[in-house]
Design an enzyme around this catalytic site. Structure first.
Site, mmCIF file in Angstrom:
data_model
loop_
_atom_site.group_PDB
_atom_site.id
_atom_site.type_symbol
_atom_site.label_atom_id
_atom_site.label_comp_id
_atom_site.label_asym_id
_atom_site.label_seq_id
_atom_site.Cartn_x
_atom_site.Cartn_y
_atom_site.Cartn_z
ATOM 1 N N ASP A 34 -7.482 13.807 -38.375
ATOM 2 C CA ASP A 34 -6.290 14.627 -38.198
ATOM 3 C C ASP A 34 -5.039 13.962 -38.739
ATOM 4 O O ASP A 34 -5.030 12.775 -39.029
ATOM 5 C CB ASP A 34 -6.090 14.891 -36.703
ATOM 6 C CG ASP A 34 -6.768 16.185 -36.300
ATOM 7 O OD1 ASP A 34 -7.234 16.896 -37.200
ATOM 8 O OD2 ASP A 34 -6.824 16.474 -35.098
ATOM 9 N N LYS A 47 -3.709 19.284 -42.645
ATOM 10 C CA LYS A 47 -2.887 20.414 -43.110
ATOM 11 C C LYS A 47 -3.723 21.550 -43.677
ATOM 12 O O LYS A 47 -3.211 22.596 -44.017
ATOM 13 C CB LYS A 47 -1.905 19.923 -44.177
ATOM 14 C CG LYS A 47 -0.715 19.217 -43.555
ATOM 15 C CD LYS A 47 0.514 19.362 -44.449
ATOM 16 C CE LYS A 47 1.688 18.558 -43.905
ATOM 17 N NZ LYS A 47 1.617 17.140 -44.302
ATOM 18 N N MET A 85 4.157 17.814 -27.953
ATOM 19 C CA MET A 85 4.431 18.885 -28.914
ATOM 20 C C MET A 85 5.685 19.663 -28.520
ATOM 21 O O MET A 85 5.731 20.878 -28.683
ATOM 22 C CB MET A 85 3.230 19.852 -29.000
ATOM 23 C CG MET A 85 1.943 19.162 -29.327
ATOM 24 S SD MET A 85 0.522 20.270 -29.301
ATOM 25 C CE MET A 85 0.209 20.438 -27.566
HETATM 26 N N1 SAH Z 1 -4.730 14.424 -28.198
HETATM 27 C C1 SAH Z 1 -3.421 13.854 -28.384
HETATM 28 C C2 SAH Z 1 -2.344 14.903 -28.292
HETATM 29 C C3 SAH Z 1 -2.423 15.937 -29.368
HETATM 30 S S1 SAH Z 1 -1.046 17.009 -29.367
HETATM 31 C C4 SAH Z 1 -3.210 12.725 -27.374
HETATM 32 O O1 SAH Z 1 -3.984 12.601 -26.418
HETATM 33 O O2 SAH Z 1 -2.290 11.936 -27.559
HETATM 34 C C5 SAH Z 1 0.043 16.184 -30.474
HETATM 35 C C6 SAH Z 1 1.214 15.653 -29.706
HETATM 36 O O3 SAH Z 1 0.913 14.378 -29.184
HETATM 37 C C7 SAH Z 1 2.458 15.431 -30.516
HETATM 38 O O4 SAH Z 1 3.181 16.619 -30.722
HETATM 39 C C8 SAH Z 1 3.215 14.476 -29.633
HETATM 40 O O5 SAH Z 1 3.819 15.151 -28.565
HETATM 41 C C9 SAH Z 1 2.104 13.640 -29.077
HETATM 42 N N2 SAH Z 1 1.949 12.380 -29.810
HETATM 43 C C10 SAH Z 1 0.942 12.003 -30.597
HETATM 44 N N3 SAH Z 1 1.141 10.765 -31.076
HETATM 45 C C11 SAH Z 1 2.296 10.341 -30.554
HETATM 46 C C12 SAH Z 1 3.055 9.137 -30.652
HETATM 47 N N4 SAH Z 1 2.639 8.110 -31.389
HETATM 48 N N5 SAH Z 1 4.214 9.059 -29.964
HETATM 49 C C13 SAH Z 1 4.649 10.069 -29.206
HETATM 50 N N6 SAH Z 1 3.970 11.217 -29.077
HETATM 51 C C14 SAH Z 1 2.815 11.364 -29.747
#
Ligand code: SAH
Length: 473
Positions: free
Chosen positions: A258, A280, A395
């Site tokens: 991803d 994408k 998100m």
């Molecule tokens: N499965 C992922 C979440 C997917 S949704 C998890 O468990 O982390 C994607 C969201 O994750 C982004 O919009 C953001 O809100 C968050 N996210 C992912 N990586 C991040 C990071 N390094 N720092 C802050 N938020 C992050």
């Protein structure tokens, strides 16, 4: 500076004659790394360290107490100059080199036709590292890391165990390709663990089963079905992937990754593994993107491939991992989830915000910020979110005004602390802190991905001691 492009080889020195000229510490160090080879070792030196004298009396080597003579090189297969006199070392090397002996003058690469590497070994497994003389210290450092982190005693035992089975497997599985797949499967199976915890007999039972199944499978005409692993890659920092995730990546024939996955992590996959970016990709025309991913996963698995679906954070936290698992189940494809470190906890942590605290936050909730939709009235249970001691929104950067106003509308004080952590755990991490009433103006231009944390725990990051005092901690 240039360096020699040495080629590493592993020499069988058993029964070969090695001449070491010199009896001091340098010679001692070389001897320590050569005695295990069962070579016939002769040390020539007017004086020798106590250890060398002891080894001589134990019959592990022969010490001849005199100065070097050119004819000493004659019977030797390998010659090592280890005196503290550069002229003698050079003479030893040159004599050996002219007679086509493997010749080495210690710590003097220009007077060497071979060099020795930093080694680490357990059983039959051995790793040798060289920097071609550029930096022995760095080579030693890498050797130590391998010794501690990779080539452990368990690996040595495993190598010995697999070695004992090798002739039988070769007899039973005639094709090279079949054997290769079989060995890969054994290494990835529970056999290494069982060998370590329960011993040989228990491992043998599993090994025999596997070997029989491999024979049966090679005779069957039914197509082989692969397996899909739904794997969490962690929040971004390459150290925050799990060991299990790196293990399944190493097995993968295909990796679908991803947008939020740190691409550095793809190095854990085999160079030959196919790496497919699934970020994408909008899918085929008329086909929703998620369905296109399901179809790819299913198609790869039906080709018999081991597939890793690598997702940011944890695959079952807003990652649509659940949907993928359902689609796989429906298609009859074996699958397994490998949890990851979720950004909903790791991003706050990277900003020193603990999501829970025994006194001020005995519960925390994680919400999908993009579900906020003013028109339809929302997918988020706002009343619950407003009550949650710590509410975390993923998100949600673009929806920050909506999130803050909904929380206030549902009874949360406008003074409630809030933080947004963008690119948490990564070098370009950014943290913005404020209250529900002023965060929007402070967070203008903050880049996604970001985690938004609402609640008193945010204060802990600002002043751990002050908060603890305030709540009588
Ligand atoms: N499965 C992922 C979440 C997917 S949704 C998890 O468990 O982390 C994607 C969201 O994750 C982004 O919009 C953001 O809100 C968050 N996210 C992912 N990586 C991040 C990071 N390094 N720092 C802050 N938020 C992050």
């Amino acid at each position: 500076m240039g360096y020699v492009n040495y080629h590493p080889v592993y020499l069988d020195l058993k029964g070969r004659t090695i001449l070491i000229v010199g009896g001091g510490n340098v010679a001692l160090e070389k001897l320590e790394s050569l005695l295990y080879t069962q070579a016939i070792i002769t040390v020539i030196a007017p004086e020798a360290k106590t250890e060398i004298q002891e080894w001589h009396s134990e019959g592990r080597l022969t010490w001849i107490q005199r100065r070097f003579e050119i004819s000493d090189v004659d019977p030797a297969y390998m010659v090592i100059a280890a005196t503290d006199d550069p002229a003698v070392n050079q003479l030893v090397y040159r004599t050996g080199n002219e007679l086509l002996r493997l010749s080495n003058s210690v710590d003097d690469p220009t007077n060497c036709n071979f060099i020795m590497s930093a080694i680490t070994r357990h059983g039959p497994m051995q790793v040798a590292i060289s920097s071609a003389g550029s930096s022995p210290a760095l080579a030693q450092r890498m050797r130590n890391r391998i010794a501690v982190e990779i080539l452990t005693e368990d690996i040595g035992n495993l190598a010995e165990y697999l070695g004992d089975w090798r002739p039988e497997v070769k007899k039973t599985l005639p094709s090279y390709k079949l054997r290769q797949a079989f060995w890969e499967g054994v290494i990835d199976s529970t056999i290494p663990d069982v060998l370590r915890t329960e011993g040989r007999e228990a491992a043998d039972a599993l090994f025999e089963d596997r070997l029989h199944s491999a024979v049966d499978a090679s005779k069957s005409t039914e197509p082989k079905i692969g397996k899909v692993y739904l794997v969490g890659a962690g929040p971004g920092h390459p150290g925050l992937i799990t060991i299990r995730a790196t293990q399944v990546l190493a097995q993968a024939d295909v990796v679908l990754y991803d947008r939020l996955v740190n691409p550095i992590l793809l190095k854990y996959a085999k160079p030959a593994a196919e790496k497919v970016y699934a970020g994408k990709d909008r899918g085929s025309p008329g086909m929703p993107r998620q369905i296109a991913i399901h179809e790819k996963l299913i198609a790869f698995a039906r080709e018999g491939k081991t597939v890793v679906r690598l997702k940011g954070g944890d695959p079952f936290v807003f990652g649509r991992g659940g949907e993928e698992a359902l689609a796989l189940k429906e298609a009859g494809i074996p699958w397994e989830v490998v949890s990851g470190v979720t950004s909903s906890i790791a991003a706050p942590a990277a900003a020193n915000i603990p999501v829970s605290h025994r006194k001020i936050a005995p519960a925390f909730g994680v919400f999908a910020g993009q579900e906020a939709d003013d028109a339809t009235g929302d997918g988020i249970p706002w009343a619950a979110a407003a009550l949650m001691p710590t509410a975390i929104f993923l998100m949600g950067v673009e929806r920050l005004p909506h999130i803050t106003s909904q929380l206030i509308e549902h009874g949360r004080s406008p003074d409630t602390p809030i933080a947004a952590v963008s690119n948490g755990t990564l070098p370009h991490q950014k943290v913005v802190v404020g209250t529900l009433s002023d965060i929007c103006s402070k967070a203008v231009g903050l880049e996604p991905p970001a985690a938004i944390i609402v609640g008193e725990v945010v204060k802990i990051a600002e002043s751990l001691n002050a908060v603890l005092a305030e709540f009588g901690g």
